[in-house]
Design an enzyme around this catalytic site. Structure first.
Site, mmCIF file in Angstrom:
data_model
loop_
_atom_site.group_PDB
_atom_site.id
_atom_site.type_symbol
_atom_site.label_atom_id
_atom_site.label_comp_id
_atom_site.label_asym_id
_atom_site.label_seq_id
_atom_site.Cartn_x
_atom_site.Cartn_y
_atom_site.Cartn_z
ATOM 1 C CD GLU A 112 -3.388 -0.607 2.342
ATOM 2 O OE1 GLU A 112 -2.985 -0.812 3.227
ATOM 3 O OE2 GLU A 112 -3.990 -1.194 1.939
ATOM 4 C CG HIS A 235 -10.324 8.395 2.253
ATOM 5 N ND1 HIS A 235 -10.075 8.110 0.628
ATOM 6 C CD2 HIS A 235 -9.695 7.006 1.864
ATOM 7 C CE1 HIS A 235 -10.289 6.936 -0.258
ATOM 8 N NE2 HIS A 235 -9.816 6.068 0.410
ATOM 9 N NE ARG A 281 -5.637 7.040 2.177
ATOM 10 C CZ ARG A 281 -5.492 6.593 2.697
ATOM 11 N NH1 ARG A 281 -5.642 7.089 4.217
ATOM 12 N NH2 ARG A 281 -6.309 4.761 2.047
ATOM 13 C CG HIS A 342 -10.357 6.961 6.497
ATOM 14 N ND1 HIS A 342 -11.122 6.508 6.289
ATOM 15 C CD2 HIS A 342 -8.775 6.398 5.856
ATOM 16 C CE1 HIS A 342 -10.901 4.867 5.646
ATOM 17 N NE2 HIS A 342 -9.128 5.488 5.752
ATOM 18 N NE ARG A 377 -4.513 5.429 9.021
ATOM 19 C CZ ARG A 377 -5.567 4.137 8.575
ATOM 20 N NH1 ARG A 377 -5.825 3.298 8.797
ATOM 21 N NH2 ARG A 377 -6.218 4.641 7.344
#
Ligand SMILES: Cc1cc2nc3c(=O)[nH]c(=O)nc-3n(C[C@H](O)[C@H](O)[C@H](O)COP(=O)(O)OP(=O)(O)OC[C@H]3O[C@@H](n4cnc5c(N)ncnc54)[C@H](O)[C@@H]3O)c2cc1C
Length: 525
Positions: A112, A235, A281, A342, A377
């Site tokens: 990821e 997100h 992101r 998120h 994160r």
């Protein structure tokens, strides 16, 4: 009614259930959860759980990737602790029966964003649901655990609040039983808050309805410090539709060529970053936010219709079906999307065993601030953190000296009446979530934060009056907690005079040195 246990656990997500299973062999455990046992963010996690399991990968590499994402604010000891315990956590889940995706008999690992190696263990694209199903089955068969569904934490009970002599500590909690509308007393020498994040403080969120920051607010009221609350991960793409709540459109859609467009069909990401839709992101989320605010748009469009219907059916069956349900055919039409809150990186400050500042009170999972996430994160580190700290907290509780049971009074509601105007609560919920979105969202300014702070002060006064005069309801408790958490987010954001990780301020666009966590200290409880 008063219930007595050895350990109270608030929350039945991965953090709460993991702690319960580690404690049950030796302790009488109550799991108190405000909706059904399966409600919470854990069951919604799609991607998976990060752990060093592949040849060629290393703990150092996982630590390094986490530190890079955390933009200088991760705690090294906490990061090492989590990373080194990750393979054991995955082995524990496998032993319980979680059906991880395999390849040639070995765990299949995906990669990821932000991870330099393949290290995400997963169960197809619905990891959280499979993990939660397994844990719930095991918990239901574990005699040491008593489950209280539809019970909402009101507050933890402390010796000081009761005016008891001796050292300050947590003695248990009050919880509202939905079935009877009665506030029950739970007594125990040890309590674990595992109540998840606070995404519902924002108008748009990928989080479930349970994510109202209850544990953070309750710990704060009980005198615990909280840290890094300004770091809310957004997100970039959540489905925007009046009848779709909190549905995440996976980043893989952009990965497969999905383009972000304005309502008139113009692509805009290239105006913001050379990597366009494949920028990280936070960059994509900021760009969408910029376009929406500048043009007064409700949403933007994510168009993947250049791919063939067969490709979309094969790669995005769930997104395709969800959109079809709402009348959007993604093979021919773009998907309306907005960025959405998120993940709550900050929370109740804990040590490496999940201990908070209040003896007898632990915080585990998204509700805690362990130092792992820093200012941002890293994907798939959060389910992992839930398990590692749940086990550590259980070990600390197992090693703790027995504490004598204290006399705890029952909840006193003799001076309150039923609320006559519940519309106040729903109105304030809407108002709070909207101004937090507009003023304390992805891009912040001093002016916007001041505006939000002003409104929070007004809401706090109104809600406190309501709380003092009327019977508590779940909606009122959640609103009270959301406003408290909003206040903590705004105050933390105001203290950070720089842009770092997930906190972006137009007034302070650069990163300042040295990097320091934002720690808020409550008034003496
Ligand atoms: C859509 C989505 C996808 C994600 N994907 C991933 C992923 O792939 N990998 C990853 O690592 N992370 C992922 N995350 C993040 C991860 O799911 C969460 O951080 C994690 O599940 C948090 O677990 P938790 O046990 O702390 O909280 P939760 O699972 O949210 O559980 C909280 C529990 O507390 C209960 N509760 C709350 N307040 C009260 C109260 N007042 N009284 C009683 N009970 C209460 C709730 O009902 C719930 O049972 C994702 C999150 C979302 C929303």
């Amino acid at each position: 009614m008063t219930h007595d246990f050895d350990v109270l656990i608030v929350g039945s997500g991965l953090a709460g259930l993991s702690a319960a299973l580690h404690l049950a062999p030796t302790h009488r455990v109550a799991v108190i959860t405000k909706r059904s046992v399966s409600d919470g963010a854990s069951g919604w996690a799609q991607g998976g759980i990060a752990a060093v399991l592949a040849d060629g990968d290393s703990f150092d590499a996982h630590v390094q990737d986490t530190l890079v994402a955390g933009a200088g604010l991760c705690d090294l000891a906490a990061t090492r602790f989590v990373v080194e315990n990750a393979p054991g956590a995955i082995a524990w889940l496998r032993a319980l029966g979680v059906p991880f995706s395999l390849e040639d008999g070995e765990l299949h690992l995906t990669r990821e964003g932000g991870h330099g190696a393949r290290r995400i263990a997963h169960v197809t694209d619905a990891t959280g649901a499979a993990v939660q199903r397994t844990l719930i089955d095991v918990v239901r068969q574990t005699p040491g655990v008593t489950l209280f569904e539809q019970h909402t934490l009101v507050d933890v009970i402390t010796a000081r609040k009761l005016g008891l002599p001796g050292a300050q500590r947590c003695l248990g909690l009050y919880a509202l039983d939905d079935a009877t509308d009665e506030v029950l007393t739970f007594r125990a020498p040890q309590t674990i808050l595992a109540t998840g994040g606070a995404g519902k403080v924002y108008l748009y969120t990928t989080n479930p309805d349970t994510a109202t920051g209850d544990g953070i607010a309750a710990a704060w009221r009980a005198g615990c410090r909280v840290g890094n609350m300004e770091f809310i991960q957004f997100h970039p793409t959540c489905l925007y539709h009046p009848h779709a709540k909190s549905y995440l459109i996976s980043e893989a859609v952009r990965g497969e060529g999905g383009q972000l467009k304005l309502p008139d069909g113009t692509r805009f990401m290239l105006d913001h970053d050379a990597r366009a839709e494949l920028a990280p992101r936070d960059v994509v989320a900021r760009a969408i936010d910029f376009e929406m605010k500048k043009r007064g748009l409700d949403c933007v469009l994510l168009d993947i219709s250049h791919q063939s219907p067969a490709f979309l059916h094969e790669h995005f069956p769930n997104i395709l079906a969800k959109c079809a349900e709402l009348g959007i055919d993604i093979t021919t039409q773009p998907i309306p999307v907005v960025p959405a809150a998120h993940y709550t990186c900050g929370g109740v400050l804990t040590d490496l065993a999940g201990r908070t500042d209040l003896p007898g009170l632990f915080a585990v999972g998204e509700t805690a601030c362990t130092g792992l996430h820093g200012a941002n994160r890293l994907a798939s580190n959060s389910l992992l953190e839930c398990m590692v700290f749940a086990q550590a907290a259980a070990q600390a509780i197992g090693a703790a000296p027995a504490a004598p049971a204290a006399k705890v009074p029952r909840w006193d509601d003799s001076r309150v009446t039923d609320a006559d105007e519940c519309v106040v609560i729903s109105h304030n919920w809407d108002e709070l979530r909207r101004f937090m979105w507009d003023y304390v969202g992805i891009v912040r300014t001093n002016k916007r934060l001041e505006r939000a702070a002003h409104r929070i002060t007004l809401l706090q006064a109104e809600i406190q009056e309501f709380y003092a005069n009327f019977h508590v309801t779940r909606d009122l408790l959640e609103l009270r907690n959301l406003v408290q958490v909003a206040d903590l987010i705004v105050r933390s954001a105001q203290l950070r005079r720089e842009s770092r990780g997930l906190h972006f301020s137009r007034d302070y666009p650069d990163m300042a040195a040295p990097a320091a966590a934002t720690i808020l200290v409550p008034p003496v409880a």
